[in-house]
Design a protein around this motif. Structure first.
Motif, PDB file in Angstrom:
ATOM      1  N   PHE A 115     -28.242  44.250 -34.599  1.00 55.40           N
ATOM      2  CA  PHE A 115     -27.993  45.536 -35.251  1.00 55.40           C
ATOM      3  C   PHE A 115     -27.466  45.419 -36.681  1.00 55.40           C
ATOM      4  O   PHE A 115     -27.489  46.398 -37.416  1.00 55.40           O
ATOM      5  CB  PHE A 115     -27.002  46.363 -34.416  1.00 55.40           C
ATOM      6  N   GLU A 116     -26.998  44.219 -37.063  1.00 58.42           N
ATOM      7  CA  GLU A 116     -26.338  44.100 -38.366  1.00 58.42           C
ATOM      8  C   GLU A 116     -26.971  43.096 -39.315  1.00 58.42           C
ATOM      9  O   GLU A 116     -26.849  43.253 -40.528  1.00 58.42           O
ATOM     10  CB  GLU A 116     -24.868  43.718 -38.157  1.00 58.42           C
ATOM     11  N   PHE A 117     -27.620  42.062 -38.794  1.00 59.41           N
ATOM     12  CA  PHE A 117     -28.088  40.976 -39.645  1.00 59.41           C
ATOM     13  C   PHE A 117     -29.305  41.394 -40.465  1.00 59.41           C
ATOM     14  O   PHE A 117     -30.220  42.050 -39.965  1.00 59.41           O
ATOM     15  CB  PHE A 117     -28.444  39.752 -38.789  1.00 59.41           C
ATOM     16  N   SER A 118     -29.277  41.001 -41.732  1.00 58.03           N
ATOM     17  CA  SER A 118     -30.368  41.318 -42.649  1.00 58.03           C
ATOM     18  C   SER A 118     -30.448  40.227 -43.705  1.00 58.03           C
ATOM     19  O   SER A 118     -29.437  39.619 -44.051  1.00 58.03           O
ATOM     20  CB  SER A 118     -30.092  42.676 -43.312  1.00 58.03           C
ATOM     21  N   ILE A 119     -31.639  40.003 -44.194  1.00 63.54           N
ATOM     22  CA  ILE A 119     -31.858  39.049 -45.285  1.00 63.54           C
ATOM     23  C   ILE A 119     -32.672  39.747 -46.366  1.00 63.54           C
ATOM     24  O   ILE A 119     -33.688  40.390 -46.065  1.00 63.54           O
ATOM     25  CB  ILE A 119     -32.649  37.807 -44.810  1.00 63.54           C
ATOM     26  N   GLY A 120     -32.251  39.594 -47.597  1.00 59.39           N
ATOM     27  CA  GLY A 120     -33.040  40.067 -48.730  1.00 59.39           C
ATOM     28  C   GLY A 120     -33.404  41.532 -48.699  1.00 59.39           C
ATOM     29  O   GLY A 120     -34.466  41.915 -49.169  1.00 59.39           O
ATOM     30  N   GLY A 121     -32.561  42.344 -48.116  1.00 62.12           N
ATOM     31  CA  GLY A 121     -32.829  43.775 -48.088  1.00 62.12           C
ATOM     32  C   GLY A 121     -33.744  44.232 -46.958  1.00 62.12           C
ATOM     33  O   GLY A 121     -34.054  45.428 -46.876  1.00 62.12           O
ATOM     34  N   MET A 122     -34.202  43.289 -46.104  1.00 61.52           N
ATOM     35  CA  MET A 122     -35.022  43.703 -44.967  1.00 61.52           C
ATOM     36  C   MET A 122     -34.144  44.476 -43.981  1.00 61.52           C
ATOM     37  O   MET A 122     -32.937  44.271 -43.918  1.00 61.52           O
ATOM     38  CB  MET A 122     -35.657  42.489 -44.272  1.00 61.52           C
ATOM     39  N   ARG A 123     -34.777  45.326 -43.217  1.00 60.21           N
ATOM     40  CA  ARG A 123     -34.049  46.123 -42.230  1.00 60.21           C
ATOM     41  C   ARG A 123     -33.574  45.240 -41.079  1.00 60.21           C
ATOM     42  O   ARG A 123     -34.228  44.258 -40.747  1.00 60.21           O
ATOM     43  CB  ARG A 123     -34.960  47.222 -41.685  1.00 60.21           C
ATOM     44  N   PRO A 124     -32.455  45.600 -40.447  1.00 60.20           N
ATOM     45  CA  PRO A 124     -32.028  44.853 -39.252  1.00 60.20           C
ATOM     46  C   PRO A 124     -33.126  44.909 -38.186  1.00 60.20           C
ATOM     47  O   PRO A 124     -33.927  45.846 -38.146  1.00 60.20           O
ATOM     48  CB  PRO A 124     -30.772  45.597 -38.798  1.00 60.20           C
ATOM     49  N   ASN A 152     -33.146  45.592 -35.012  1.00 62.61           N
ATOM     50  CA  ASN A 152     -33.211  46.753 -34.118  1.00 62.61           C
ATOM     51  C   ASN A 152     -34.051  47.872 -34.723  1.00 62.61           C
ATOM     52  O   ASN A 152     -34.771  48.566 -34.003  1.00 62.61           O
ATOM     53  CB  ASN A 152     -31.807  47.257 -33.760  1.00 62.61           C
ATOM     54  N   VAL A 153     -33.993  48.038 -36.034  1.00 64.49           N
ATOM     55  CA  VAL A 153     -34.780  49.077 -36.696  1.00 64.49           C
ATOM     56  C   VAL A 153     -36.265  48.702 -36.657  1.00 64.49           C
ATOM     57  O   VAL A 153     -37.129  49.562 -36.425  1.00 64.49           O
ATOM     58  CB  VAL A 153     -34.288  49.306 -38.144  1.00 64.49           C
ATOM     59  N   LEU A 154     -36.559  47.421 -36.849  1.00 65.81           N
ATOM     60  CA  LEU A 154     -37.953  46.973 -36.769  1.00 65.81           C
ATOM     61  C   LEU A 154     -38.492  47.161 -35.354  1.00 65.81           C
ATOM     62  O   LEU A 154     -39.638  47.588 -35.171  1.00 65.81           O
ATOM     63  CB  LEU A 154     -38.067  45.512 -37.199  1.00 65.81           C
ATOM     64  N   VAL A 155     -37.667  46.874 -34.363  1.00 68.39           N
ATOM     65  CA  VAL A 155     -38.065  47.087 -32.963  1.00 68.39           C
ATOM     66  C   VAL A 155     -38.319  48.572 -32.720  1.00 68.39           C
ATOM     67  O   VAL A 155     -39.276  48.949 -32.044  1.00 68.39           O
ATOM     68  CB  VAL A 155     -36.997  46.528 -31.998  1.00 68.39           C
ATOM     69  N   GLY A 156     -37.479  49.426 -33.290  1.00 68.91           N
ATOM     70  CA  GLY A 156     -37.693  50.867 -33.168  1.00 68.91           C
ATOM     71  C   GLY A 156     -39.024  51.292 -33.749  1.00 68.91           C
ATOM     72  O   GLY A 156     -39.749  52.108 -33.160  1.00 68.91           O
ATOM     73  N   GLU A 157     -39.377  50.723 -34.892  1.00 66.43           N
ATOM     74  CA  GLU A 157     -40.668  51.036 -35.500  1.00 66.43           C
ATOM     75  C   GLU A 157     -41.818  50.554 -34.620  1.00 66.43           C
ATOM     76  O   GLU A 157     -42.767  51.295 -34.355  1.00 66.43           O
ATOM     77  CB  GLU A 157     -40.781  50.411 -36.893  1.00 66.43           C
ATOM     78  N   MET A 158     -41.738  49.310 -34.161  1.00 63.19           N
ATOM     79  CA  MET A 158     -42.814  48.768 -33.324  1.00 63.19           C
ATOM     80  C   MET A 158     -42.985  49.586 -32.052  1.00 63.19           C
ATOM     81  O   MET A 158     -44.107  49.885 -31.632  1.00 63.19           O
ATOM     82  CB  MET A 158     -42.531  47.303 -32.964  1.00 63.19           C
ATOM     83  N   THR A 159     -41.869  49.946 -31.446  1.00 60.71           N
ATOM     84  CA  THR A 159     -41.896  50.687 -30.192  1.00 60.71           C
ATOM     85  C   THR A 159     -42.433  52.100 -30.412  1.00 60.71           C
ATOM     86  O   THR A 159     -43.280  52.576 -29.656  1.00 60.71           O
ATOM     87  CB  THR A 159     -40.487  50.723 -29.573  1.00 60.71           C
ATOM     88  N   GLY A 160     -41.940  52.758 -31.452  1.00 67.17           N
ATOM     89  CA  GLY A 160     -42.399  54.113 -31.753  1.00 67.17           C
ATOM     90  C   GLY A 160     -43.875  54.168 -32.105  1.00 67.17           C
ATOM     91  O   GLY A 160     -44.598  55.055 -31.646  1.00 67.17           O
ATOM     92  N   PHE A 162     -37.803  57.157 -29.468  1.00 66.14           N
ATOM     93  CA  PHE A 162     -38.511  56.235 -30.355  1.00 66.14           C
ATOM     94  C   PHE A 162     -38.860  56.944 -31.650  1.00 66.14           C
ATOM     95  O   PHE A 162     -39.607  57.897 -31.666  1.00 66.14           O
ATOM     96  CB  PHE A 162     -39.803  55.725 -29.723  1.00 66.14           C
ATOM     97  N   ASN A 163     -38.306  56.439 -32.703  1.00 64.83           N
ATOM     98  CA  ASN A 163     -38.656  56.900 -34.041  1.00 64.83           C
ATOM     99  C   ASN A 163     -38.087  55.889 -35.017  1.00 64.83           C
ATOM    100  O   ASN A 163     -37.448  54.926 -34.630  1.00 64.83           O
ATOM    101  CB  ASN A 163     -38.123  58.320 -34.292  1.00 64.83           C
ATOM    102  N   HIS A 164     -38.324  56.112 -36.291  1.00 65.72           N
ATOM    103  CA  HIS A 164     -37.845  55.147 -37.279  1.00 65.72           C
ATOM    104  C   HIS A 164     -36.328  55.174 -37.432  1.00 65.72           C
ATOM    105  O   HIS A 164     -35.734  54.264 -37.975  1.00 65.72           O
ATOM    106  CB  HIS A 164     -38.548  55.374 -38.610  1.00 65.72           C
ATOM    107  N   GLU A 165     -35.693  56.218 -36.953  1.00 68.84           N
ATOM    108  CA  GLU A 165     -34.229  56.311 -36.969  1.00 68.84           C
ATOM    109  C   GLU A 165     -33.734  56.085 -35.542  1.00 68.84           C
ATOM    110  O   GLU A 165     -33.013  56.893 -34.979  1.00 68.84           O
ATOM    111  CB  GLU A 165     -33.793  57.686 -37.494  1.00 68.84           C
ATOM    112  N   GLY A 210     -42.656  38.347 -37.067  1.00 71.64           N
ATOM    113  CA  GLY A 210     -42.441  37.263 -38.028  1.00 71.64           C
ATOM    114  C   GLY A 210     -41.104  37.404 -38.740  1.00 71.64           C
ATOM    115  O   GLY A 210     -40.400  36.409 -38.973  1.00 71.64           O
ATOM    116  N   GLN A 211     -40.731  38.635 -39.070  1.00 73.26           N
ATOM    117  CA  GLN A 211     -39.413  38.854 -39.672  1.00 73.26           C
ATOM    118  C   GLN A 211     -38.316  38.458 -38.680  1.00 73.26           C
ATOM    119  O   GLN A 211     -37.303  37.875 -39.068  1.00 73.26           O
ATOM    120  CB  GLN A 211     -39.263  40.314 -40.095  1.00 73.26           C
ATOM    121  N   GLY A 212     -38.535  38.759 -37.415  1.00 75.55           N
ATOM    122  CA  GLY A 212     -37.577  38.367 -36.386  1.00 75.55           C
ATOM    123  C   GLY A 212     -37.423  36.859 -36.310  1.00 75.55           C
ATOM    124  O   GLY A 212     -36.313  36.341 -36.145  1.00 75.55           O
TER     125      GLY A 212
END
Length: 169
Positions: free
Chosen positions: A42-51, A53-61, A84-87, A149-151
Motif C-alpha cells: 500500500f505504500e511502496f513506490s519507485i520513481g513516482g509509480m503508483r503503489p 495496490n492501486v495497480l491491482v485495483g486497475e487490473m481488477t477493475g 473495483f475502480n481506479h480509486e 512487471g512493475q510489481g
C-alpha cells in the motif's frame, strides 16, 4: 524459385486456449500480489509509480468491467464488484486477493457467453476506445502484464524474489 503460400482463415488460438492463457497470466499476477508484504503493498513506490495496490485495483477493475462489457455491452463492473475502480478502497492484502479471485470466477462464468462472432465485432470499450473485441481483450491482457512487471520491479527493490515469470500454470 519463388513459392506462394495460400493464406487461410484458420484461427491460431481457440477461445478456450485464449481463456486458459489469460487465466494462467492472472494466476501469476496473483502470486506477485501475494508476495508483497502488507505495508509495502500500500505504500511502496519507485520513481513516482503508483503503489502496487492501486495497480491491482486497475487490473481488477479493467478485467471485471472488460469481461462484463464484452458479454453484456455494459462496460462497468458488476454490482457485486462495485469496489473495483481506479480509486480502490480495499485496505488489506487479503481483501485484494479475495477481489482478485472474485474477478477470476467472473471471467470463467461469463467467458462461455462470448460467441465466436463477437470476438471480431467492433465496439467502443468503456464507451471510448473503439476496437475489435479480440483487440480489447489483448489490451486487458497486455495491461496486466505491464503492471505485473512493475510489481516485479517493486519486489526486487524490496529484496524479495518474485515468482518465476515463465511459471504461469
Amino acid at each position: 524459385m519463388t513459392s506462394t503460400t495460400a493464406t487461410t482463415n484458420t484461427p491460431v488460438i481457440t477461445s478456450q486456449d485464449f481463456l486458459k492463457n489469460w487465466q494462467a497470466h492472472r494466476a501469476l499476477s496473483r502470486r506477485v500480489l501475494a508476495a508483497f508484504p502488507e505495508k509495502e503493498l500500500f505504500e511502496f513506490s519507485i520513481g513516482g509509480m503508483r503503489p502496487y495496490n492501486v495497480l491491482v485495483g486497475e487490473m481488477t477493475g479493467l478485467a471485471s468491467a472488460g469481461i462484463n462489457g464484452i458479454v453484456t455491452g455494459k462496460w462497468e463492473t458488476t454490482p457485486a464488484l462495485d469496489h473495483f475502480n481506479h480509486e480502490i478502497n480495499l485496505t488489506t492484502k487479503a481483501e485484494l486477493l479475495e477481489a482478485w479471485d472474485e474477478v477470476t470466477d467472473q471471467i470463467d462464468a461469463l467467458w462461455p457467453q462470448i460467441s465466436a462472432e463477437r470476438f471480431f465485432e467492433t465496439e467502443a470499450a468503456f464507451g471510448q476506445y473503439p476496437n475489435t473485441i479480440i483487440n480489447t481483450l489483448q489490451y486487458l491482457f497486455d495491461n496486466e502484464i505491464h503492471h505485473r512487471g512493475q510489481g516485479y520491479v517493486y519486489l526486487r527493490a524490496l529484496g524479495i524474489e518474485p515468482p518465476a515469470f515463465w511459471d504461469r500454470f
